[in-house]
Design a protein around this motif. Structure first.
Motif, PDB file in Angstrom:
ATOM      1  N   ASP A   6       1.583  -0.269  -4.827  1.00 48.29           N
ATOM      2  CA  ASP A   6       2.751   0.177  -5.582  1.00 48.29           C
ATOM      3  C   ASP A   6       2.687  -0.227  -7.054  1.00 48.29           C
ATOM      4  O   ASP A   6       3.326   0.375  -7.897  1.00 48.29           O
ATOM      5  CB  ASP A   6       4.048  -0.317  -4.941  1.00 48.29           C
ATOM      6  N   ASN A   7       1.885  -1.236  -7.377  1.00 50.92           N
ATOM      7  CA  ASN A   7       1.721  -1.679  -8.767  1.00 50.92           C
ATOM      8  C   ASN A   7       0.458  -1.080  -9.408  1.00 50.92           C
ATOM      9  O   ASN A   7      -0.013  -1.563 -10.423  1.00 50.92           O
ATOM     10  CB  ASN A   7       1.682  -3.207  -8.836  1.00 50.92           C
ATOM     11  N   LYS A   8      -0.096  -0.051  -8.772  1.00 45.10           N
ATOM     12  CA  LYS A   8      -1.267   0.705  -9.249  1.00 45.10           C
ATOM     13  C   LYS A   8      -2.590  -0.045  -9.114  1.00 45.10           C
ATOM     14  O   LYS A   8      -3.622   0.443  -9.564  1.00 45.10           O
ATOM     15  CB  LYS A   8      -1.096   1.197 -10.693  1.00 45.10           C
ATOM     16  N   VAL A   9      -2.595  -1.233  -8.514  1.00 44.58           N
ATOM     17  CA  VAL A   9      -3.847  -1.926  -8.223  1.00 44.58           C
ATOM     18  C   VAL A   9      -4.582  -1.122  -7.153  1.00 44.58           C
ATOM     19  O   VAL A   9      -3.968  -0.619  -6.210  1.00 44.58           O
ATOM     20  CB  VAL A   9      -3.584  -3.369  -7.732  1.00 44.58           C
ATOM     21  N   MET A  10      -5.889  -0.977  -7.322  1.00 40.91           N
ATOM     22  CA  MET A  10      -6.707  -0.233  -6.364  1.00 40.91           C
ATOM     23  C   MET A  10      -7.692  -1.180  -5.699  1.00 40.91           C
ATOM     24  O   MET A  10      -8.379  -1.936  -6.379  1.00 40.91           O
ATOM     25  CB  MET A  10      -7.448   0.904  -7.059  1.00 40.91           C
ATOM     26  N   ILE A  11      -7.762  -1.100  -4.371  1.00 37.73           N
ATOM     27  CA  ILE A  11      -8.645  -1.977  -3.603  1.00 37.73           C
ATOM     28  C   ILE A  11      -9.526  -1.122  -2.697  1.00 37.73           C
ATOM     29  O   ILE A  11      -9.014  -0.379  -1.852  1.00 37.73           O
ATOM     30  CB  ILE A  11      -7.820  -2.964  -2.745  1.00 37.73           C
ATOM     31  N   PRO A  12     -10.848  -1.210  -2.863  1.00 35.15           N
ATOM     32  CA  PRO A  12     -11.736  -0.455  -1.975  1.00 35.15           C
ATOM     33  C   PRO A  12     -11.539  -0.889  -0.518  1.00 35.15           C
ATOM     34  O   PRO A  12     -11.441  -2.090  -0.231  1.00 35.15           O
ATOM     35  CB  PRO A  12     -13.138  -0.833  -2.465  1.00 35.15           C
ATOM     36  N   TYR A  13     -11.469   0.081   0.372  1.00 30.21           N
ATOM     37  CA  TYR A  13     -11.286  -0.212   1.802  1.00 30.21           C
ATOM     38  C   TYR A  13     -12.663  -0.402   2.440  1.00 30.21           C
ATOM     39  O   TYR A  13     -13.178   0.452   3.146  1.00 30.21           O
ATOM     40  CB  TYR A  13     -10.493   0.909   2.471  1.00 30.21           C
ATOM     41  N   VAL A  14     -13.262  -1.544   2.115  1.00 30.19           N
ATOM     42  CA  VAL A  14     -14.577  -1.927   2.639  1.00 30.19           C
ATOM     43  C   VAL A  14     -14.526  -3.391   3.055  1.00 30.19           C
ATOM     44  O   VAL A  14     -13.683  -4.159   2.574  1.00 30.19           O
ATOM     45  CB  VAL A  14     -15.705  -1.697   1.600  1.00 30.19           C
ATOM     46  N   LYS A  15     -15.433  -3.782   3.923  1.00 30.81           N
ATOM     47  CA  LYS A  15     -15.433  -5.143   4.476  1.00 30.81           C
ATOM     48  C   LYS A  15     -15.531  -6.231   3.416  1.00 30.81           C
ATOM     49  O   LYS A  15     -14.988  -7.316   3.589  1.00 30.81           O
ATOM     50  CB  LYS A  15     -16.570  -5.297   5.489  1.00 30.81           C
TER      51      LYS A  15
ATOM     52  N   ILE B   9       0.846  -1.184   0.000  1.00 36.08           N
ATOM     53  CA  ILE B   9       0.000   0.000   0.000  1.00 36.08           C
ATOM     54  C   ILE B   9       0.891   1.248   0.000  1.00 36.08           C
ATOM     55  O   ILE B   9       1.713   1.425   0.892  1.00 36.08           O
ATOM     56  CB  ILE B   9      -0.950   0.007   1.207  1.00 36.08           C
ATOM     57  N   LYS B  10       0.712   2.091  -1.016  1.00 38.18           N
ATOM     58  CA  LYS B  10       1.533   3.301  -1.165  1.00 38.18           C
ATOM     59  C   LYS B  10       0.757   4.581  -0.881  1.00 38.18           C
ATOM     60  O   LYS B  10       1.341   5.592  -0.517  1.00 38.18           O
ATOM     61  CB  LYS B  10       2.122   3.377  -2.572  1.00 38.18           C
TER      62      LYS B  10
ATOM     63  N   LEU C 145     -10.607  -8.344  -9.498  1.00 38.44           N
ATOM     64  CA  LEU C 145      -9.843  -7.348  -8.746  1.00 38.44           C
ATOM     65  C   LEU C 145      -8.451  -7.130  -9.325  1.00 38.44           C
ATOM     66  O   LEU C 145      -7.985  -6.010  -9.456  1.00 38.44           O
ATOM     67  CB  LEU C 145      -9.742  -7.747  -7.268  1.00 38.44           C
ATOM     68  N   LEU C 146      -7.772  -8.205  -9.680  1.00 38.06           N
ATOM     69  CA  LEU C 146      -6.396  -8.101 -10.165  1.00 38.06           C
ATOM     70  C   LEU C 146      -6.267  -8.135 -11.674  1.00 38.06           C
ATOM     71  O   LEU C 146      -5.169  -8.048 -12.204  1.00 38.06           O
ATOM     72  CB  LEU C 146      -5.539  -9.220  -9.553  1.00 38.06           C
ATOM     73  N   SER C 147      -7.388  -8.278 -12.368  1.00 47.23           N
ATOM     74  CA  SER C 147      -7.276  -8.363 -13.841  1.00 47.23           C
ATOM     75  C   SER C 147      -7.745  -7.107 -14.514  1.00 47.23           C
ATOM     76  O   SER C 147      -8.196  -6.191 -13.977  1.00 47.23           O
ATOM     77  CB  SER C 147      -8.081  -9.539 -14.378  1.00 47.23           C
TER      78      SER C 147
END
Length: 161
Positions: free
Chosen positions: A129-138, A114-115, A159-161
């Protein structure tokens, strides 16, 4: 001293010193309470909340000892902060900002670090750091391990594709 940005004072309201704050801060229930201290502007001048109410899309605040529009008129456009140490969260609750530098694990595999954290009207988003975005939700976050500095994320299709 670490300050957290919580919103912007956009206007006054009425003639008795009430101000309108625009804020997407996630833990308003912990901050917008009587006697909580906020810090306004570049100088981070301290103000103490006397009262709070919600009005349309605004958070309405009255500061202790300030009951005249002329005393808050110059605050328009100012950013509002809190001290990080003043924010008391529940045992298993974390600010997304606290997770910067943590490893992100999916299916026992490191997928990034996480950057940064983006704040959106709906939720915060962890940017790796690899520009993947993950919503901070449960729905996405499985567990957070403070000791290991890891966030375990559910394997959500796409999520990763």
């Amino acid at each position: 001293m670490e300050y957290l940005y919580i919103g912007k004072l956009v206007n006054t309201h009425g003639i008795k010193g009430e101000v309108r704050l625009l804020s997407d801060f996630r833990y308003k229930d912990k901050v917008f309470v009587p006697d909580f201290k906020v810090y306004v502007g570049n100088t981070k001048k301290e103000y103490v909340i006397e009262s709070y109410r919600k009005h349309k899309k605004f958070d309405m605040l009255v500061f202790k000892g300030i009951y005249d529009i002329n005393l808050v008129e110059d605050l328009k456009g100012s950013k509002v902060y809190i001290k990080r140490n003043d924010l008391i969260l529940d045992k298993n609750t974390f600010l997304a900002l606290d997770l910067i530098g943590f490893d992100v694990i999916i299916n026992d595999k490191l997928v990034g670090v996480i950057k940064e954290v983006l704040t959106t009207p709906c939720n915060e988003v962890l940017v790796l750091d690899n520009k993947v975005m993950i919503p901070y939700v449960k729905a996405f976050i499985n567990t957070i391990n403070i000791n290991e500095k890891q966030v375990v994320v559910n394997d959500v299709k796409g999520l990763l594709s």
